[in-house]
Motif scaffolding. Structure first.
Motif: not given
Length: 82
Positions: A6, A8, A29, A33, A51, A53, A64, A81
């Motif tokens: 992931v 960021v 998420v 986070g 956030l 994804l 989501e 993310l």
């Protein structure tokens, strides 16, 4: 459980996560986070559930209410993310 990378962008870092492929994206998420904030000693933002994804391969935001399994995400996939 599947292993994914992931990225960021705001931190310019990539994290390895073992994620439940049957959990909803919204739950994942929040979980990711919180873990990233703990690891980086950042305060948990109130908007953590906002956030997004994304799949790096398809360049799409993952809905989501879907799951990683339902979106065809498997071990070795790269996510972002934001």
């Amino acid at each position: 459980m599947i292993l994914v990378d992931v990225y960021v962008p705001i931190m310019e870092k990539t994290f390895d996560f073992n994620l439940d492929e049957k959990a909803t994206i919204s739950d994942l998420v929040v979980e990711m986070g919180e873990i990233i904030c703990q690891k980086e000693n950042w305060p948990k933002p109130k908007e953590i559930g906002n956030l997004l994804l994304c799949s790096v391969k398809s360049r799409h935001v993952l809905p989501e209410d879907s799951t990683l399994e339902g979106m065809g995400i498997s071990s070795g996939s790269r996510l972002m993310l934001i």
